[in-house]
Design a protein around this motif. Structure first.
Motif, PDB file in Angstrom:
ATOM      1  N   TYR A   1       0.833  -1.208   0.000  1.00 25.50           N
ATOM      2  CA  TYR A   1       0.000   0.000   0.000  1.00 25.50           C
ATOM      3  C   TYR A   1       0.867   1.257   0.000  1.00 25.50           C
ATOM      4  CZ  TYR A   1      -3.835  -3.163   1.114  1.00 25.50           C
ATOM      5  OH  TYR A   1      -4.762  -4.170   1.071  1.00 25.50           O
TER       6      TYR A   1
ATOM      7  N   ASN B   1       2.990   4.441 -12.679  1.00 27.00           N
ATOM      8  CA  ASN B   1       2.183   3.917 -13.784  1.00 27.00           C
ATOM      9  C   ASN B   1       2.895   2.751 -14.471  1.00 27.00           C
ATOM     10  OD1 ASN B   1      -0.052   5.638 -13.632  1.00 27.00           O
ATOM     11  ND2 ASN B   1       1.053   7.268 -14.689  1.00 27.00           N
TER      12      ASN B   1
ATOM     13  N   THR C   1       3.583  -1.881 -11.493  1.00 27.88           N
ATOM     14  CA  THR C   1       2.313  -2.315 -10.900  1.00 27.88           C
ATOM     15  C   THR C   1       2.505  -3.366  -9.826  1.00 27.88           C
ATOM     16  OG1 THR C   1       2.054  -3.953 -12.669  1.00 27.88           O
ATOM     17  CG2 THR C   1       1.036  -1.786 -13.000  1.00 27.88           C
TER      18      THR C   1
ATOM     19  N   GLN D   1      -0.738  -1.016  -4.512  1.00 24.48           N
ATOM     20  CA  GLN D   1      -2.100  -0.494  -4.443  1.00 24.48           C
ATOM     21  C   GLN D   1      -2.104   0.875  -3.777  1.00 24.48           C
ATOM     22  OE1 GLN D   1      -5.266  -1.669  -5.505  1.00 24.48           O
ATOM     23  NE2 GLN D   1      -5.836   0.398  -4.839  1.00 24.48           N
ATOM     24  N   SER D   2      -2.601   1.881  -4.502  1.00 31.29           N
ATOM     25  CA  SER D   2      -2.751   3.207  -3.916  1.00 31.29           C
ATOM     26  C   SER D   2      -3.938   3.195  -2.963  1.00 31.29           C
ATOM     27  CB  SER D   2      -2.975   4.254  -5.009  1.00 31.29           C
ATOM     28  OG  SER D   2      -3.364   5.486  -4.429  1.00 31.29           O
TER      29      SER D   2
ATOM     30  N   LYS E   1      -7.092   5.117  -4.306  1.00 31.54           N
ATOM     31  CA  LYS E   1      -7.762   4.688  -5.543  1.00 31.54           C
ATOM     32  C   LYS E   1      -8.642   3.485  -5.255  1.00 31.54           C
ATOM     33  CE  LYS E   1      -4.482   6.347  -9.017  1.00 31.54           C
ATOM     34  NZ  LYS E   1      -3.643   5.974 -10.179  1.00 31.54           N
ATOM     35  N   GLY E   2      -9.853   3.512  -5.782  1.00 36.11           N
ATOM     36  CA  GLY E   2     -10.759   2.378  -5.640  1.00 36.11           C
ATOM     37  C   GLY E   2     -11.251   2.201  -4.217  1.00 36.11           C
TER      38      GLY E   2
ATOM     39  N   GLN F   1     -11.439   6.321  -8.997  1.00 37.60           N
ATOM     40  CA  GLN F   1     -11.696   4.936  -9.376  1.00 37.60           C
ATOM     41  C   GLN F   1     -10.383   4.250  -9.733  1.00 37.60           C
ATOM     42  OE1 GLN F   1     -14.492   3.879  -8.714  1.00 37.60           O
ATOM     43  NE2 GLN F   1     -16.186   5.146  -9.444  1.00 37.60           N
ATOM     44  N   ASP F   2     -10.336   2.943  -9.593  1.00 37.74           N
ATOM     45  CA  ASP F   2      -9.164   2.169 -10.005  1.00 37.74           C
ATOM     46  C   ASP F   2      -8.828   2.477 -11.451  1.00 37.74           C
ATOM     47  OD1 ASP F   2      -8.187   0.744  -7.841  1.00 37.74           O
ATOM     48  OD2 ASP F   2      -9.787  -0.740  -7.975  1.00 37.74           O
ATOM     49  N   GLY F   3      -7.549   2.742 -11.717  1.00 38.09           N
ATOM     50  CA  GLY F   3      -7.116   3.019 -13.078  1.00 38.09           C
ATOM     51  C   GLY F   3      -7.298   4.464 -13.482  1.00 38.09           C
TER      52      GLY F   3
ATOM     53  N   SER G   1      -5.060  10.305 -10.587  1.00 37.74           N
ATOM     54  CA  SER G   1      -5.237  10.835  -9.235  1.00 37.74           C
ATOM     55  C   SER G   1      -5.440  12.342  -9.281  1.00 37.74           C
ATOM     56  CB  SER G   1      -4.012  10.513  -8.373  1.00 37.74           C
ATOM     57  OG  SER G   1      -2.924  11.323  -8.758  1.00 37.74           O
TER      58      SER G   1
END
Length: 681
Positions: A491, A530, A533, A541-542, A545-546, A603-605, A608
């Protein structure tokens, strides 16, 4: 010599400030003036040699290149003379009257045909030239450019104040003579032994011979004391071979450091260096350095690279960016190839298979140096009986299997030293990677997007702060080793500052559960990640996000409570969506907040909000981003929304406060202030 057209001209406005800086702050050691002027003389000869590849007539009747150093006790002067490319009258005005203007910057515009693609060359009369004023109260430069007639010589004279004089002279010799009229406190340099000592210390590696007049002792007559007298013969006072071509066992660390200072015009010792001769399908020698300080133009990606290219010890180009990728633009040094043609052009460099092999090998060598520094920081040496074995040289990592290195490891004599002394030396060595990373870590991250081949190696070299460490010292490997049982992601959060990252509302559930989060505050982080991953099979995982899915780290009771809250809160969510339809893409109940009423996520993807802000600040087009507002159903402020007469105002305040908490600003700050004031009243 005939003089004419004597003209007095003002210096560029900043020169007076520069001279004060040079003489009082830039040089901690006065004798460095000689290193700078000899280096400039050598560069001028390199420049002539390169230009004469296609125009041999430029050598005139003086094919042998050298640098001559002389002094006159009676006149209290030191003169450095070269047979290099020289200066025309206009070049003397332009290059010696302007701060750090390199003679080679305009040199390219005079080339024709395919040569326009050739490299900019050294021959720089910049800050180095002005260092002469450390010991001199007047400097006289006499020069004639190669190819011009003897009557087109020039004399440039200045006392280092606000102006300088330029006059036309007749000068038979091609090249430049710089005469320093010494200050009263610089008499120590009117001594052959002292000058030879300085040449040996700073300029021994110069590939051209540095000549001084021989002296012999002459007894005095009639009870007069004896003295050293010049014989008229000239002798070479340096080794006159390129340092990188010598066996590294014969080169001391001090010589490596002084060579670095010459090629980089830096005044601090490098953090590390690697000197190797590679043989195989492509043969070349590399001497590469990691600086200890970032230059002021580090973030100018168009700036000249720091690696000089030689072919068979003949200087070819100064800013050979094709030899290293852009994210390693801080590296300084020399690469000498045996396989490239002497008149190699920039286009040929881009297309050459040999250059590609050199680039790949040099990139791997630099990364190996950084890995070595990182290991020294992480692992302390073993000690026994109060003593530690510390190597006196640097180990060189094994080369790529496709290369056959003739010299793959340093032969190091081990020496035993007392534990306290060894500990101090180790502390210095172990702190080098932290020092490197503080200066160049953000640039190194560019490699994630630029160098797919070495992406994993670069990722292992990255360091971050985290919720368990404010210092930028946590690697991905360190993080993985501390991951909680059941945790299946690394994270991280990006923010403008460490304080903004540490205090972000998005971290609340992670802090509650003791889950470490990496804090990323470099402007390049958002872009670089970017291209990364996962690390060693674990996804990144940010936390912004999501939806937060902590998987096994979230028990069933918590999941059930969140679902029930979302269900019971549905009517209020619909009202919030309507009130914020111009600002928020969606409104939902959060699982990541503990103490804060709301936060913004994407949202994911999606892009930001921080990256969108940075693009706008840089004048770049950015999408009209609508974030998701997550609200904490248990927070008193959120509960107060239901039935409030000021629902729309409270909803907008909630959104704007969430935006402020993550470092953004409300689109209409005045409206935000009016709403808060109305509620306070």
């Amino acid at each position: 010599m005939a003089d004419s057209s004597n003209t007095k001209l003002p210096f560029q406005a900043e020169v007076a400030q520069l001279l004060h800086l040079v003489t009082h702050a830039l040089y901690s050691n006065k004798e460095i003036f000689l290193r700078e002027l000899i280096s400039n003389a050598s560069d001028a000869c390199d420049k002539l040699r390169f230009e004469a590849i296609d125009h041999p007539a430029l050598y005139e009747d003086q094919p042998n290149l050298d640098v001559r150093l002389s002094f006159d006790k009676a006149a209290r002067t030191i003169t450095i003379t070269d047979k290099g490319i020289g200066l025309s009258r206009q070049e003397a005005i332009d290059h010696l009257g302007t701060i750090a203007k390199s003679g080679t910057k305009d040199f390219m515009s005079k080339l024709s045909g395919d040569q326009k693609a050739d490299a900019q060359l050294i021959g720089q009369f910049g800050v180095g030239f002005y260092s002469g004023f450390i010991v001199a109260d007047k400097i006289t430069v006499e020069s004639r450019r190669a190819g011009l007639s003897p009557e087109q010589g020039v004399r440039w004279v200045s006392g280092g104040a606000g102006d300088f004089e330029v006059a036309d002279i007749t000068r038979a010799e091609r090249g430049t003579s710089i005469t320093l009229h010494l200050r009263d406190d610089a008499d120590e340099y009117l001594n052959a032994w002292k000058l030879k000592q300085i040449v040996g210390k700073y300029s021994d590696h110069i590939s051209l011979p540095i000549l001084m007049e021989k002296e012999e002792w002459k007894e005095g007559e009639n009870d007069q004391p004896g003295d050293m007298v010049k014989t008229g013969e000239w002798e070479t006072v340096n080794k006159a071979n390129a340092l990188w071509s010598r066996n590294k066992k014969d080169i001391t660390p001090e010589q490596y450091e002084e060579f670095y200072k010459t090629v980089s015009h830096d005044y601090e010792a490098p953090l590390a260096w690697s000197h190797n001769r590679v043989e195989g399908s492509t043969e070349y020698t590399q001497l590469l350095y990691i600086p200890s300080k970032a230059p002021f133009d580090l973030w100018n990606r168009e700036k000249s690279a720091g690696v000089k290219l030689y072919v068979k010890r003949v200087f070819i180009m100064d800013d050979a960016e094709a030899l290293l990728p852009s994210y390693l633009r801080f590296v300084k040094g020399v690469i000498d190839s045996s396989d490239l043609p002497l008149n190699v052009s920039r286009e040929l460099l881009q297309e050459s298979r040999d250059v590609k092999a050199i680039r790949e090998g040099s990139t791997k060598r630099v990364l190996s140096m950084l890995e070595d520094l990182a290991k020294k920081q992480k692992t302390a040496p073993e000690s026994a009986e109060g003593k530690i074995d510390v190597g006196s040289g640097e180990s060189v990592p094994a080369p790529d299997p496709t290369e056959i290195a003739a010299d793959v490891t340093d032969v190091v004599d081990k020496k035993a030293m007392p534990a306290a002394e060894a500990a101090a030396e180790y502390a210095d060595e172990s702190g080098k990677y932290a020092k490197f990373y503080a200066e160049f870590g953000a640039v190194l991250k560019e490699g994630l997007g630029e160098d797919f081949t070495n992406r994993d190696r670069i990722a292992k070299l990255l360091r971050f702060a985290s919720t368990t460490s404010d210092t930028v010292s946590v690697s991905f490997a360190d993080y993985k080793a501390r991951m909680k049982e059941g945790q299946d992601a690394i994270y991280y959060i990006t923010a403008d500052t460490l304080a903004a990252a540490k205090n972000s509302p998005q971290l609340e559930v992670f802090k509650k559960k003791g889950i470490e989060v990496l804090l990323m505050t470099d402007r390049v982080d958002e872009w670089a990640l970017n291209y990364l991953t996962e690390f060693d099979g674990t996804p990144l995982q940010s936390v912004a996000k999501g939806a937060v899915d902590l998987g096994k780290l979230q028990d069933e009771a918590e999941k059930k409570a969140a679902e029930e809250a979302a269900e019971s809160f549905k009517p209020l969510l619909e009202k919030l969506k309507e009130a914020l339809k111009d600002k928020a893409e969606d409104v939902r109940v959060t699982t990541r907040l503990v103490d804060s009423p709301a936060c913004l996520v994407v949202q994911d993807g999606g892009m930001s909000t921080q990256l969108a802000r940075m693009l706008k600040q840089a004048g770049q087009p950015a999408p009209d981003l609508k974030p998701v507002l997550e609200v904490n159903a248990e927070h008193p402020l959120v509960k107060k929304l239901e039935g409030s007469a000021h629902f729309d105002d409270l909803a907008n305040i909630l959104f704007d406060q969430a935006l402020l908490a993550e470092g953004g600003l409300p689109a209409d700050p005045a409206a935000y202030v009016r709403r808060v004031n109305a509620l306070l009243v």
